[in-house]
Scaffold this motif. Structure first.
Motif, mmCIF file in Angstrom:
data_model
loop_
_atom_site.group_PDB
_atom_site.id
_atom_site.type_symbol
_atom_site.label_atom_id
_atom_site.label_comp_id
_atom_site.label_asym_id
_atom_site.label_seq_id
_atom_site.Cartn_x
_atom_site.Cartn_y
_atom_site.Cartn_z
ATOM 1 N N LEU A 165 0.842 -1.202 0.000
ATOM 2 C CA LEU A 165 0.000 0.000 0.000
ATOM 3 C C LEU A 165 0.872 1.244 0.000
ATOM 4 N N GLU A 166 0.429 2.259 -0.730
ATOM 5 C CA GLU A 166 1.147 3.538 -0.768
ATOM 6 C C GLU A 166 0.177 4.658 -0.416
ATOM 7 N N GLY A 175 -7.296 5.304 9.056
ATOM 8 C CA GLY A 175 -8.297 4.323 9.465
ATOM 9 C C GLY A 175 -8.485 3.207 8.454
ATOM 10 N N ALA A 176 -8.706 3.562 7.190
ATOM 11 C CA ALA A 176 -8.961 2.541 6.169
ATOM 12 C C ALA A 176 -7.696 1.736 5.869
ATOM 13 N N ILE A 177 -6.542 2.408 5.907
ATOM 14 C CA ILE A 177 -5.279 1.687 5.666
ATOM 15 C C ILE A 177 -5.062 0.665 6.785
ATOM 16 N N ALA A 179 -7.370 -0.797 8.489
ATOM 17 C CA ALA A 179 -8.313 -1.905 8.284
ATOM 18 C C ALA A 179 -7.769 -2.886 7.244
ATOM 19 N N ARG A 180 -7.081 -2.357 6.235
ATOM 20 C CA ARG A 180 -6.509 -3.249 5.210
ATOM 21 C C ARG A 180 -5.334 -4.047 5.773
ATOM 22 N N LYS A 182 -4.964 -4.914 8.887
ATOM 23 C CA LYS A 182 -5.544 -5.935 9.774
ATOM 24 C C LYS A 182 -6.074 -7.115 8.953
ATOM 25 N N GLU A 183 -6.722 -6.789 7.865
ATOM 26 C CA GLU A 183 -7.267 -7.831 6.978
ATOM 27 C C GLU A 183 -6.141 -8.726 6.438
ATOM 28 N N ILE A 208 -8.426 -0.367 16.245
ATOM 29 C CA ILE A 208 -9.255 -1.503 15.796
ATOM 30 C C ILE A 208 -8.719 -2.813 16.398
ATOM 31 N N LEU B 6 -13.845 -5.303 6.637
ATOM 32 C CA LEU B 6 -13.034 -4.221 6.074
ATOM 33 C C LEU B 6 -13.936 -3.101 5.564
ATOM 34 N N SER B 13 -14.545 4.618 9.509
ATOM 35 C CA SER B 13 -13.399 5.518 9.469
ATOM 36 C C SER B 13 -13.713 6.753 8.616
ATOM 37 N N TYR B 136 -14.947 -1.800 15.327
ATOM 38 C CA TYR B 136 -14.396 -1.113 16.492
ATOM 39 C C TYR B 136 -14.674 0.384 16.366
#
Lengths: 361, 282
Positions: A165-166, A175-177, A179-180, A182-183, A208, B6, B13, B136
């Motif tokens: 990811l960049e 936040g979304a990065i 989540a990725r 963690k996935e 998270i 996700l 988020s 979360y």
């Protein structure tokens, strides 16, 4: 807003016979996104010129600014005027073709290979060596360049890349990065980050409820990391930390003592000497050694002397043997880990802090 | 294939960051739309509020309690700033230039007091998060959302249903006619300017609770918040929040499902699309 503040340091120099004036020009970003590190270099530079004194005559020398893009610009100016220039933090050697530019921070000629190899060597000695890696990076030039190289190194070592990811430098929302990441659930999170980006990412991960077993941050802001619970056990690159064996060098020990005091006086929240301050000090040591060794202030004479002579600094012995003048291999770089709020070198073994070892779940 | 977890976490988020955009845009939008002030210093005030929260919080005060000090101080500052603008008849365009200068001064002051190094408020709020299924929800972000929604709704209701709001809107539309009907436009403008600055103080609290602080952060959200304000409609109380959440969610989903580095394109693409397709809405 980035504002380049011209720092002109004038040091009164005493030789045995007479007092002379030395003028060294440098530029540092003292506002903007790189200003926190700029302050570290300013404090380190002031200590050198005030404490050690240069014993030379009528010098007009240049020290580069902080960070790759600024250094590349400054080297261009030096080249235009045929001036020698020292710099400590340019992470893309291929961008610097000028033969009178001298890197002094210990970076290798091939940082995109040597530095990831050092990281992967270190984590291979963790209690459980990782088999999967997520490589995530800022698009800040040097860290992005090294992270792209890390992908190749990981592949050659058989590490499975589970995420790449960049993000744009200056991103504040992770936040979304997170989540990725963690996935992807990597065993090693390799973060090509500078400043607080890595900290913001591990903070977002913590929110998270996820912490990767191993997380490496390329060039982090050391202070805020040390105070954050989310950043504990973070790994990072360094050339110097203020513990033995580094502080066995009396020059290093004296610098550490003075820097700690001066950084506190300058209002810096983190007063420890580490990669940035030590690299800055090594630059000044190199400058002094070259001028005294060459017994000249002529740019070409200084450059010729440096090409032939290594210089001992607090981060180790600097050499300019390769065509790019960078060090061959990452021999001056180490891996440190944040343990109980303190940065301790944990790799290679001969440089580890007393009693320290790489910790991982 | 990305999981539902996700998707849900990215959506959350996006809503949270969108709420911060909305909160930052609220005061800016009201001052711009109703007073004709393009106040770039709003961002600097928000960061100054964050630093004050950090300072007071580090001294032992609960971060939420710092509002009792920050809000009145910022209200007075905002009102005084408007008084100066009125005194020297600063036009909308000139207000942009003047407040840019003020931004630089505030940035320099922050750096002088707290240095350029990063600062971080360690509060107990940062450790609290709620779990709903696989989702979360961190408390600091939840507080930001709650404050953004509550303040946007309160100001929307005040502008729509109270004499104060009606008078403000009338002044913005035709100041001399409103004055002819007995509206004290000068006092209302001072009040609104003070409220806008106080809103920056609230945004500052939210920034301090969730982010590491550095003086240069003043400029981190300028572009996206301007897009939020324009998308939401100048002078609108609910518009910035709605536009902020639309942009925040769009950015988060872009980060979750494509390259995260494409996210900054989202807000400006939406703005350009609106300018091309619905220019009368700006």
């Amino acid at each position: 807003m980035k504002h380049i503040f011209a720092l002109l340091i004038a040091a009164l120099v005493a030789t045995l016979a007479q007092a002379q004036t030395v003028k060294i020009g440098s530029t540092l970003a003292l506002t903007g996104p790189l200003s926190a590190t700029g302050m570290i270099h300013k404090v380190a530079g002031e200590i050198y010129v005030e404490e050690l004194m240069l014993t030379v005559d009528k010098v007009d020398l240049l020290i580069g600014p902080y960070a790759t893009a600024n250094i590349v610009a400054a080297v261009g100016v030096a080249q235009r005027y045929n001036k020698i220039i020292w710099h400590h933090t340019a992470g893309v050697p291929s961008l610097l073709k000028y033969d009178m530019q001298f890197p002094t921070g210990g970076l290798p000629a091939d940082p995109e290979v040597s530095l990831p190899e050092l990281v992967f060597d270190a984590v291979a000695h963790a209690p459980k060596a990782p088999k999967t890696v997520a490589i995530v990076t800022s698009k800040f030039p040097s860290v992005h360049f090294i992270s792209v190289g890390a992908r190749e190194v990981a592949k050659k070592r058989g590490l499975q890349e589970v995420a790449w990811l960049e993000w744009e430098f200056g991103n504040r929302d992770f936040g979304a990065i997170a989540a990725r990441v963690k996935e992807a659930n990597p065993e090693l999170l390799f973060i090509g980050a500078i400043g607080v980006e890595g900290l913001l990412l591990v903070d977002a991960l913590r929110k998270i409820d996820y912490t990767p077993p191993l997380h490496f941050h390329m060039f982090p802001a050391p202070g805020p990391m040390a105070k954050s619970p989310a950043a504990q056990r973070a790994l990072a690159l360094t050339t110097f930390e203020q513990h033995p064996p580094f502080t066995n060098n009396p020059v290093a020990a004296a610098f550490v003592k003075t820097y700690n005091e001066r950084a506190a006086k300058a209002g810096l929240p983190d007063n420890a000497v580490e990669l940035q301050a030590a690299g800055s000090f090594a630059t000044w040591q190199t400058l002094e050694a070259a001028v005294n060794g060459a017994k000249s202030i002529e740019d070409k004479a200084l450059a010729a002397w440096l090409k032939k002579h290594p210089v001992d600094t607090i981060i180790g012995t600097l050499r300019w043997e390769t065509p790019s003048n960078y060090m061959p291999g990452a021999r001056l770089y180490k891996i440190k880990q944040l343990q109980d709020g303190k940065w301790l070198v944990v790799w290679p073994q001969e440089f580890t802090a007393p009693g320290a070892k790489l910790l991982a779940p | 294939m990305p999981s539902l977890a996700l998707l849900a976490q990215s959506l959350a988020s996006g809503i949270f960051i969108g709420a911060l955009y909305g909160l930052l845009g609220l005061g800016l939008s009201l001052a711009w739309g109703l007073l004709g002030q393009i106040n770039l210093a709003h961002f600097a005030l928000a960061l100054l509020g964050a630093y004050l929260t950090y300072q007071l919080g580090t001294a032992g005060l609960d971060p939420l309690a710092t509002l009792a000090i920050v809000l009145p101080a910022f209200f007075v500052f905002g009102a005084a700033l408007h008084w100066l603008f009125a005194r020297f008849a600063v036009s909308a365009f000139n207000s942009l230039l003047v407040t840019f200068g003020l931004t630089v001064i505030i940035e320099a002051a922050i750096q002088w007091i707290w240095s350029a190094d990063f600062r971080r408020l360690e509060s107990h709020y940062a450790d609290i998060r709620y779990r709903v299924g696989t989702l979360y929800i961190p408390l600091p972000e939840l507080l930001t959302l709650a404050l953004a929604v509550a303040l946007s709704l309160a100001l929307w209701a005040a502008l729509r249903y109270t004499d104060f709001g009606k008078a403000l809107r009338a002044s913005a539309e035709d100041a001399s006619m409103a004055q002819a009907f007995g509206v004290n436009a000068k006092a209302l403008a001072l009040l609104l300017s003070g409220i806008s600055a106080a809103l920056a103080g609230v945004a500052g609290l939210c920034i301090a609770l969730s982010y590491t602080l550095a003086p240069s952060q003043i400029y981190a959200w300028v572009g996206v918040v301007f897009a939020v304000v324009m998308l939401g409609g100048l002078g609108s109380a609910l518009g910035p929040l709605i536009a902020g959440i639309v942009i925040g969610v769009s950015e988060a989903l872009t980060m979750a499902f494509t390259a995260p580095s494409w996210a900054p394109l989202v807000s400006f693409s939406l703005l350009i699309a609106l300018l091309l397709l619905r220019p009368e809405k700006i």
